[in-house]
Design a protein around this motif. Sequence first.
Motif, PDB file in Angstrom:
ATOM      1  N   GLY A 191     -38.785 -18.906  38.981  1.00 57.82           N
ATOM      2  CA  GLY A 191     -37.385 -18.537  39.135  1.00 57.82           C
ATOM      3  C   GLY A 191     -37.141 -17.095  38.755  1.00 57.82           C
ATOM      4  N   ASP A 192     -35.917 -16.802  38.367  1.00 53.41           N
ATOM      5  CA  ASP A 192     -35.505 -15.420  38.123  1.00 53.41           C
ATOM      6  C   ASP A 192     -36.275 -14.744  36.985  1.00 53.41           C
ATOM      7  N   ILE A 193     -36.631 -15.500  35.960  1.00 52.17           N
ATOM      8  CA  ILE A 193     -37.340 -14.893  34.820  1.00 52.17           C
ATOM      9  C   ILE A 193     -38.688 -14.329  35.266  1.00 52.17           C
ATOM     10  N   GLY A 194     -39.438 -15.118  36.013  1.00 51.43           N
ATOM     11  CA  GLY A 194     -40.753 -14.672  36.468  1.00 51.43           C
ATOM     12  C   GLY A 194     -40.675 -13.510  37.433  1.00 51.43           C
ATOM     13  N   ILE A 195     -39.749 -13.576  38.399  1.00 55.97           N
ATOM     14  CA  ILE A 195     -39.641 -12.505  39.399  1.00 55.97           C
ATOM     15  C   ILE A 195     -39.145 -11.211  38.749  1.00 55.97           C
ATOM     16  N   SER A 196     -38.242 -11.321  37.794  1.00 61.77           N
ATOM     17  CA  SER A 196     -37.768 -10.125  37.088  1.00 61.77           C
ATOM     18  C   SER A 196     -38.902  -9.469  36.313  1.00 61.77           C
ATOM     19  N   SER A 197     -39.792 -10.283  35.747  1.00 57.00           N
ATOM     20  CA  SER A 197     -40.958  -9.728  35.044  1.00 57.00           C
ATOM     21  C   SER A 197     -41.865  -8.979  36.005  1.00 57.00           C
ATOM     22  N   ILE A 198     -42.085  -9.551  37.188  1.00 59.93           N
ATOM     23  CA  ILE A 198     -42.899  -8.894  38.221  1.00 59.93           C
ATOM     24  C   ILE A 198     -42.266  -7.563  38.617  1.00 59.93           C
ATOM     25  N   ALA A 199     -40.968  -7.590  38.863  1.00 58.72           N
ATOM     26  CA  ALA A 199     -40.267  -6.383  39.312  1.00 58.72           C
ATOM     27  C   ALA A 199     -40.393  -5.249  38.305  1.00 58.72           C
ATOM     28  N   LYS A 200     -40.252  -5.546  37.036  1.00 57.68           N
ATOM     29  CA  LYS A 200     -40.301  -4.505  36.001  1.00 57.68           C
ATOM     30  C   LYS A 200     -41.715  -3.962  35.813  1.00 57.68           C
ATOM     31  N   GLY A 209     -32.756 -16.641  42.586  1.00 64.44           N
ATOM     32  CA  GLY A 209     -31.383 -16.317  42.957  1.00 64.44           C
ATOM     33  C   GLY A 209     -31.112 -14.827  42.931  1.00 64.44           C
ATOM     34  N   ASP A 210     -29.839 -14.487  42.821  1.00 64.92           N
ATOM     35  CA  ASP A 210     -29.422 -13.080  42.877  1.00 64.92           C
ATOM     36  C   ASP A 210     -30.059 -12.223  41.785  1.00 64.92           C
ATOM     37  N   GLU A 211     -30.297 -12.805  40.626  1.00 61.72           N
ATOM     38  CA  GLU A 211     -30.876 -12.022  39.531  1.00 61.72           C
ATOM     39  C   GLU A 211     -32.229 -11.435  39.918  1.00 61.72           C
ATOM     40  N   SER A 212     -33.028 -12.211  40.637  1.00 68.87           N
ATOM     41  CA  SER A 212     -34.339 -11.718  41.082  1.00 68.87           C
ATOM     42  C   SER A 212     -34.191 -10.547  42.035  1.00 68.87           C
ATOM     43  N   ILE A 213     -33.318 -10.677  43.019  1.00 70.59           N
ATOM     44  CA  ILE A 213     -33.162  -9.636  44.030  1.00 70.59           C
ATOM     45  C   ILE A 213     -32.568  -8.372  43.413  1.00 70.59           C
ATOM     46  N   ILE A 214     -31.644  -8.529  42.483  1.00 70.81           N
ATOM     47  CA  ILE A 214     -31.068  -7.365  41.804  1.00 70.81           C
ATOM     48  C   ILE A 214     -32.134  -6.647  40.968  1.00 70.81           C
ATOM     49  N   SER A 215     -33.019  -7.402  40.328  1.00 71.15           N
ATOM     50  CA  SER A 215     -34.124  -6.791  39.580  1.00 71.15           C
ATOM     51  C   SER A 215     -35.034  -5.994  40.493  1.00 71.15           C
ATOM     52  N   LEU A 216     -35.332  -6.544  41.667  1.00 78.08           N
ATOM     53  CA  LEU A 216     -36.160  -5.838  42.646  1.00 78.08           C
ATOM     54  C   LEU A 216     -35.462  -4.560  43.110  1.00 78.08           C
ATOM     55  N   ALA A 217     -34.152  -4.666  43.339  1.00 77.76           N
ATOM     56  CA  ALA A 217     -33.390  -3.504  43.800  1.00 77.76           C
ATOM     57  C   ALA A 217     -33.373  -2.389  42.757  1.00 77.76           C
ATOM     58  N   LYS A 218     -33.317  -2.739  41.510  1.00 76.38           N
ATOM     59  CA  LYS A 218     -33.245  -1.746  40.443  1.00 76.38           C
ATOM     60  C   LYS A 218     -34.562  -1.011  40.224  1.00 76.38           C
ATOM     61  N   THR A 219     -35.678  -1.683  40.486  1.00 77.25           N
ATOM     62  CA  THR A 219     -36.966  -1.097  40.090  1.00 77.25           C
ATOM     63  C   THR A 219     -37.956  -0.874  41.220  1.00 77.25           C
ATOM     64  N   CYS A 238     -34.273 -19.602  49.931  1.00 76.88           N
ATOM     65  CA  CYS A 238     -33.739 -19.340  48.582  1.00 76.88           C
ATOM     66  C   CYS A 238     -32.214 -19.359  48.682  1.00 76.88           C
ATOM     67  N   ARG A 239     -31.643 -20.516  48.554  1.00 78.70           N
ATOM     68  CA  ARG A 239     -30.247 -20.727  48.924  1.00 78.70           C
ATOM     69  C   ARG A 239     -29.241 -20.217  47.899  1.00 78.70           C
ATOM     70  N   GLU A 240     -29.715 -19.787  46.740  1.00 74.54           N
ATOM     71  CA  GLU A 240     -28.803 -19.260  45.731  1.00 74.54           C
ATOM     72  C   GLU A 240     -28.541 -17.770  45.915  1.00 74.54           C
ATOM     73  N   ILE A 241     -29.261 -17.147  46.836  1.00 71.82           N
ATOM     74  CA  ILE A 241     -29.104 -15.704  47.057  1.00 71.82           C
ATOM     75  C   ILE A 241     -27.859 -15.443  47.904  1.00 71.82           C
ATOM     76  N   SER A 242     -27.088 -14.414  47.513  1.00 72.85           N
ATOM     77  CA  SER A 242     -25.825 -14.131  48.194  1.00 72.85           C
ATOM     78  C   SER A 242     -25.740 -12.664  48.617  1.00 72.85           C
ATOM     79  N   ASP A 243     -24.594 -12.319  49.231  1.00 69.33           N
ATOM     80  CA  ASP A 243     -24.362 -10.949  49.699  1.00 69.33           C
ATOM     81  C   ASP A 243     -24.485  -9.922  48.577  1.00 69.33           C
ATOM     82  N   GLU A 244     -24.058 -10.290  47.398  1.00 70.55           N
ATOM     83  CA  GLU A 244     -24.045  -9.344  46.273  1.00 70.55           C
ATOM     84  C   GLU A 244     -25.402  -8.681  46.064  1.00 70.55           C
TER      85      GLU A 244
END
Length: 411
Positions: free
Chosen positions: A221-230, A248-258, A270-276
Motif C-alpha cells: 500500500g501507500d507506506i511501501g510505495i512512499s518508501s520506494i519513491a523517497k 491510493g493518492d498518497e502513493s501517487i503524490i509521493s511519486l510526484a514529489k520525488t 487502483c480504485r482509490e486513486i483520484s484526480d487530486e
Amino acid sequence: MAQPEGEGGGINERLGDDELRAVLSRLGDEEDKAAFGLVCRRWLRLQSTERRKLCARAGPHMLTRLAARFTRLRHLDLSQSVSRSFYPGVTDSDLSVVAAAFSSLRLLNLYNCKGITDKGLASLASGIPSLQFLDVSYCRKLTDNGISSIAQGCCDLRALYVVGCRFVTDALLSALSMNCSNLEELGLQGCSNITDSGLTVLVEGCKRLKLLDLNKCGNIGDIGISSIAKACSSSLLTLKLLDCYKVGDESIISLAKTCKNLETLIIGGCREISDESIKQLAYACHDSLKNLRMDWCLNVSDASLDCIFSLCRKLEVLDVGCCEEITDAAFQGLGSDESKLSLKILRVSNCPKITVDGIRKLLKSSEALEYIDVRSCPHLTEVRCHEAELQFPVGCKVNFSGSLSEPDVFC
C-alpha cells in the motif's frame, strides 16, 4: 600461369585469428555471423569462441559440450515457452553443469523452468558469482532460500525476475537489500506475500532501482510505495502497480514529489486513486512520462485527462478504460496547433460518455496515433465514426469490437 609475386596463398594463410575476429566483430546481422562459421572449421571455431549469446534446450551432456565450444559465452537462455513447455525440462542437475561450465555468465534466463528447485539455484550462486541478470519467473518450486542464495552469492546482480513465484516473501527483499546494492530491475508480479515492510527494507540497500514490477501484489500500500519513491527518487523510471487495491493518492503524490524522471506508471485497478494525485503527477513528470495505464481508476475524471493532455506532451501510451466518468470535456483543450501530442496508443474502452465530438478533437492533435481501443463505447461504434466522417491517421488501427490484438505495452 604463374601467380604474380605476393599474390600466392588463400585468405586463411593471409589472415591470422586476430584479423578474422576483427572481421567477425564488424558483422552486425546475426545471419551474417552464422554464415561466417560456415566457411571452414577454423572460421567456425573462431565464431564459436566469440559468441556471447546462446539459446538452448539441452541436457547435462550437451551443456558440457556447448561450454567447451562457446568459451566466452555471457548470455545463456534456457527458458521454456508457456505453450511448448515440457516436463521436467531444465533440472537441478543441468544447473550444476551450468554453474561449473559457464563460470563467466552474466545473463541467465530460466523462465518457466518448472523442474528447478532451491538446490539448483544454490549451485548457481556458488559457481557464477559474476551473474548480473536472472529470470526465474514461474519456477514455482522456488522459495526464499534458493533465491536468497543468489542474492548472497551474486552481489553484482542488476536484474532479478521472480514473477509468479508464490513462495517469495519479505525475506528475499531483505537478502537483496543486504547484498545487492547495484540492483536496477526487480520483477515481483504475483508475489502476494510481499508487504510494505519488505519494500521498506528493500530500499534501505537497493537505492538504484529503475524498474519495479509489483503488479498483483495485493498486500502492498501507500507506506511501501512512499518508501520506494523517497529512496529511488532519481533512478526510478518504471513502476507497475496493477491491481494493488491498497494503493491510493498518497502513493501517487509521493511519486510526484520525488520521482521526476518517471516514464512508465501502471496503476490499473487502483480504485482509490483520484484526480487530486493524478494532476500532481502530470505537473511533476510532464517532461518524462511516456506510458500511463489507469484503467478501472473509477475516481479519475475529465480534470485528470485535461491536465495530462495539456502538460504531458511526451506521453505515448494512455489507458483509461472503464473510467466511466470521463466525457468529451476531457478533450476540450485539444484541436489546435499548440496542442499537438505524441500519443501513439490510446484505450478508452468502456467509457460510455465519450462521443465522436471528443475523439474528433483528439485526432486533430494526435497525428502519430497508431492504435485506439473504443470497444463498448456506445457513441463510438464503427457506424457512428463513419457517419461523423472521423479521419483516423493513416495506418491507425481502430479496435471497435475486440477483433484486433492489443499492443503489449499495457502489461
